[in-house]
Design a protein around this motif. Structure first.
Motif, PDB file in Angstrom:
ATOM      1  N   LEU A  55       0.843  -1.360  -0.102  1.00  0.00           N
ATOM      2  CA  LEU A  55       0.080   0.019  -0.079  1.00  0.00           C
ATOM      3  C   LEU A  55       0.812   1.196   0.060  1.00  0.00           C
ATOM      4  O   LEU A  55       0.480   2.227  -0.588  1.00  0.00           O
ATOM      5  N   ALA A  56       2.109   1.213   0.608  1.00  0.00           N
ATOM      6  CA  ALA A  56       2.853   2.498   0.747  1.00  0.00           C
ATOM      7  C   ALA A  56       3.800   2.603  -0.436  1.00  0.00           C
ATOM      8  O   ALA A  56       4.769   3.596  -0.200  1.00  0.00           O
ATOM      9  N   THR A  57       3.780   1.579  -1.428  1.00  0.00           N
ATOM     10  CA  THR A  57       4.748   1.747  -2.600  1.00  0.00           C
ATOM     11  C   THR A  57       4.283   2.708  -3.411  1.00  0.00           C
ATOM     12  O   THR A  57       3.295   3.219  -3.454  1.00  0.00           O
ATOM     13  N   GLU A  58       5.316   3.098  -4.164  1.00  0.00           N
ATOM     14  CA  GLU A  58       5.161   4.341  -5.027  1.00  0.00           C
ATOM     15  C   GLU A  58       4.207   3.976  -6.043  1.00  0.00           C
ATOM     16  O   GLU A  58       3.433   4.652  -6.638  1.00  0.00           O
ATOM     17  N   SER A  59       4.174   2.913  -6.669  1.00  0.00           N
ATOM     18  CA  SER A  59       3.342   2.231  -7.593  1.00  0.00           C
ATOM     19  C   SER A  59       1.913   2.414  -7.268  1.00  0.00           C
ATOM     20  O   SER A  59       0.977   2.746  -7.853  1.00  0.00           O
ATOM     21  N   VAL A  60       1.549   1.713  -6.101  1.00  0.00           N
ATOM     22  CA  VAL A  60       0.154   1.796  -5.598  1.00  0.00           C
ATOM     23  C   VAL A  60      -0.342   3.290  -5.300  1.00  0.00           C
ATOM     24  O   VAL A  60      -1.489   3.442  -5.562  1.00  0.00           O
ATOM     25  N   LEU A  61       0.653   3.994  -4.934  1.00  0.00           N
ATOM     26  CA  LEU A  61       0.131   5.574  -4.569  1.00  0.00           C
ATOM     27  C   LEU A  61      -0.341   6.225  -5.712  1.00  0.00           C
ATOM     28  O   LEU A  61      -1.078   6.920  -5.781  1.00  0.00           O
ATOM     29  N   VAL A  62       0.713   5.939  -6.821  1.00  0.00           N
ATOM     30  CA  VAL A  62       0.353   6.505  -8.012  1.00  0.00           C
ATOM     31  C   VAL A  62      -1.140   5.946  -8.697  1.00  0.00           C
ATOM     32  O   VAL A  62      -1.826   6.734  -9.171  1.00  0.00           O
ATOM     33  N   GLU A  63      -1.299   4.652  -8.449  1.00  0.00           N
ATOM     34  CA  GLU A  63      -2.487   4.209  -8.977  1.00  0.00           C
ATOM     35  C   GLU A  63      -3.607   4.595  -8.073  1.00  0.00           C
ATOM     36  O   GLU A  63      -4.757   5.118  -8.839  1.00  0.00           O
ATOM     37  N   LEU A  64      -3.681   4.764  -6.856  1.00  0.00           N
ATOM     38  CA  LEU A  64      -4.733   5.529  -6.119  1.00  0.00           C
ATOM     39  C   LEU A  64      -4.801   6.863  -6.504  1.00  0.00           C
ATOM     40  O   LEU A  64      -5.993   7.297  -6.642  1.00  0.00           O
ATOM     41  N   ALA A  65      -3.921   7.850  -6.521  1.00  0.00           N
ATOM     42  CA  ALA A  65      -4.144   9.178  -6.958  1.00  0.00           C
ATOM     43  C   ALA A  65      -4.495   9.220  -8.361  1.00  0.00           C
ATOM     44  O   ALA A  65      -5.709  10.064  -8.631  1.00  0.00           O
ATOM     45  N   SER A  66      -4.206   8.301  -9.362  1.00  0.00           N
ATOM     46  CA  SER A  66      -4.880   8.439 -10.544  1.00  0.00           C
ATOM     47  C   SER A  66      -6.279   7.934 -10.594  1.00  0.00           C
ATOM     48  O   SER A  66      -7.095   8.494 -11.517  1.00  0.00           O
ATOM     49  N   LEU A  67      -6.446   7.142 -10.080  1.00  0.00           N
ATOM     50  CA  LEU A  67      -7.937   6.327  -9.789  1.00  0.00           C
ATOM     51  C   LEU A  67      -8.833   7.380  -9.081  1.00  0.00           C
ATOM     52  O   LEU A  67      -9.924   7.825  -9.746  1.00  0.00           O
ATOM     53  N   ALA A  68      -8.497   7.946  -8.227  1.00  0.00           N
ATOM     54  CA  ALA A  68      -9.183   9.002  -7.449  1.00  0.00           C
ATOM     55  C   ALA A  68      -9.399  10.314  -8.396  1.00  0.00           C
ATOM     56  O   ALA A  68     -10.587  10.852  -8.410  1.00  0.00           O
ATOM     57  N   ALA A  69      -8.514  10.675  -9.031  1.00  0.00           N
ATOM     58  CA  ALA A  69      -8.528  11.875 -10.099  1.00  0.00           C
ATOM     59  C   ALA A  69      -9.330  11.451 -11.141  1.00  0.00           C
ATOM     60  O   ALA A  69     -10.608  12.276 -11.731  1.00  0.00           O
ATOM     61  N   LEU A  70      -9.509  10.363 -11.638  1.00  0.00           N
ATOM     62  CA  LEU A  70     -10.478   9.997 -12.873  1.00  0.00           C
ATOM     63  C   LEU A  70     -11.800   9.719 -12.387  1.00  0.00           C
ATOM     64  O   LEU A  70     -12.631   9.987 -13.129  1.00  0.00           O
ATOM     65  N   CYS A  71     -12.099   9.256 -11.120  1.00  0.00           N
ATOM     66  CA  CYS A  71     -13.278   9.147 -10.519  1.00  0.00           C
ATOM     67  C   CYS A  71     -13.946  10.625 -10.419  1.00  0.00           C
ATOM     68  O   CYS A  71     -15.203  10.917 -10.622  1.00  0.00           O
ATOM     69  N   VAL A  72     -13.194  11.477  -9.969  1.00  0.00           N
ATOM     70  CA  VAL A  72     -13.629  12.924  -9.589  1.00  0.00           C
ATOM     71  C   VAL A  72     -14.057  13.224 -11.066  1.00  0.00           C
ATOM     72  O   VAL A  72     -15.074  14.009 -11.385  1.00  0.00           O
ATOM     73  N   LEU A  73     -13.072  13.208 -12.176  1.00  0.00           N
ATOM     74  CA  LEU A  73     -13.663  13.610 -13.435  1.00  0.00           C
ATOM     75  C   LEU A  73     -14.710  13.068 -13.908  1.00  0.00           C
ATOM     76  O   LEU A  73     -15.748  13.441 -14.753  1.00  0.00           O
ATOM     77  N   LEU A  74     -14.779  11.569 -14.005  1.00  0.00           N
ATOM     78  CA  LEU A  74     -16.083  10.931 -14.375  1.00  0.00           C
ATOM     79  C   LEU A  74     -17.316  11.597 -13.767  1.00  0.00           C
ATOM     80  O   LEU A  74     -18.406  11.603 -14.318  1.00  0.00           O
ATOM     81  N   ALA A  75     -17.479  11.869 -12.506  1.00  0.00           N
ATOM     82  CA  ALA A  75     -18.511  12.262 -11.711  1.00  0.00           C
ATOM     83  C   ALA A  75     -18.947  13.770 -12.307  1.00  0.00           C
ATOM     84  O   ALA A  75     -20.043  13.931 -12.432  1.00  0.00           O
TER      85      ALA A  75
END
Length: 384
Positions: free
Chosen positions: A88-108
């Motif tokens: 969870l604390a790795t850079e790869s997962v954090l980037v995925e989380l940030a990207s997913l959150a941003a995309l969800c906001v844009l889709l909403a």
């Protein structure tokens, strides 16, 4: 109903809700399945990036609230998947989380803007429908001793009025009808249609003879077209704008009809006793309305027999000039003669269905159709 008030039929609203619920099953299954699958898959196989599919599908079929909810669940599922793997604390997962959150906001946000656009479109359509119903009012089922059925199709999709027109009016001892065709089709001809129908409704209820009524229509249409052209600064085509029309008067107590034609296709007389469809061609048709500038004495009505059980078929060239795949015109008289034993509603339905089947593709012109039947035997049998 005002322009700001929109009502949706309960059945349609219920079906839309059921469709939304069914579409949400897939995203929810995906959100649950991905963390579970990640738990059992090898470390080098990671499915968390597929979680974006859930809010993307939801935004296409649901509103911003459900999209935001599914997006939040997708982010939570990614957190759970990362925690299960201890990454969870790795850079790869954090980037995925940030990207997913941003995309969800844009889709909403996309879903919100789409909903607003759909509501605005619905408001515009409701105002358009109301306007069209005022301009082209539905014909009554009965007027005096005659029953009436009609059909109207516009060449433009989602439009209920165009270049074709019809109307009916009652005077003390007769029923008057008009059917016409404005030069042009679809939305561009609505102003001319409104001018013609307004003039007919203003004058048809008067007790004036039919030639005087048509002369009034000519003056009103010519003046209205010229005034509209001047106000819209499009005087170049004033002389090319006109209305072809047939005006009919059906006396209550005489077995006849009076017809004046202004450059319009002739009506058909459907007679059940002989199973025939006869064109009621007048010997001296007048010029289309808006071109003639004629006086009442220039319009001559022609009288035809119209007895109990007879039907009168009025139509525009959108019916008679429909072509099949080989370019052959629709044989209206031949087809109508086969249905002389039917009620007016059935005749209209059969011609409309047959016309759609006959056409090589979608109808490319406005179409108006009226069938009138005399249901009561006139008390007087002498024609005036």
């Amino acid at each position: 109903m005002t322009a700001a008030t929109i009502t949706t039929p309960p059945a349609e609203s219920g079906r839309a809700r059921r469709r939304s619920v069914l579409w949400l099953v897939g995203p929810l299954v995906l959100i649950v399945a991905i963390p579970v699958a990640d738990h059992f898959l090898p470390p080098d196989i990671h499915l968390a990036h597929l979680l974006i599919v859930a809010p993307a599908v939801t935004s296409a079929v649901a509103g911003p609230r459900l999209t935001a909810l599914i997006g939040g669940l997708a982010v939570a599922a990614l957190v759970i998947a990362g925690a299960e793997r201890g990454s969870l604390a790795t850079e790869s997962v954090l980037v995925e989380l940030a990207s997913l959150a941003a995309l969800c906001v844009l889709l909403a946000l996309f879903s919100l803007l789409r909903n607003r656009h759909e509501l605005e479109l619905l408001r515009v359509r409701s105002v358009s429908d109301a306007t069209q119903r005022v301009v082209l009012r539905p014909l009554p089922d009965r007027a005096g001793p005659v029953s009436i059925a009609s059909e109207y199709r516009s060449a433009e999709a989602d439009t209920r009025i165009g270049g074709d027109l019809f109307a009916v009016a009652r005077v003390c001892d007769s029923t008057r009808l008009v059917i016409g065709d404005v030069r042009g089709k679809g939305l561009a001809s609505i102003s001319d249609t409104a001018i013609m129908l307004g003039a007919f409704r203003a004058a048809a209820h008067r007790q004036a003879p039919l030639p005087e009524l048509v002369a009034y229509l000519e003056d009103a249409v010519r003046w209205g077209l010229a005034e509209f052209s001047e106000s819209s600064r499009s005087e170049a085509d004033t002389g090319e704008r006109f209305v072809t029309a047939v005006v009919v008067d059906i006396p209550d107590n005489e077995p006849v009809i009076h017809v004046i034609s202004c450059g319009h296709p002739p009506p058909l007389l459907l007679r059940n006793a002989t199973a025939t469809a006869t064109a009621l061609s007048v010997p001296d048709p007048a010029l289309p309305l808006g071109l003639g500038g004629l006086s009442a004495s220039s319009y001559v009505q022609t009288t035809f027999p119209f007895v109990h059980g007879d039907q009168l078929l009025l139509y525009t060239d959108g019916v008679s000039e429909t072509r099949d795949a080989q370019g052959t015109f629709y044989p209206l008289a031949e087809r109508a003669a086969a249905w002389t034993d039917q009620a007016p509603e059935a005749v209209v339905e059969k011609i409309t269905a047959d016309l759609k089947a006959y056409a090589a593709g979608p109808l490319d012109d406005d179409m108006a159709l009226i069938v009138v039947q005399r249901d009561r035997t006139p008390a007087v049998t002498t024609a005036r």
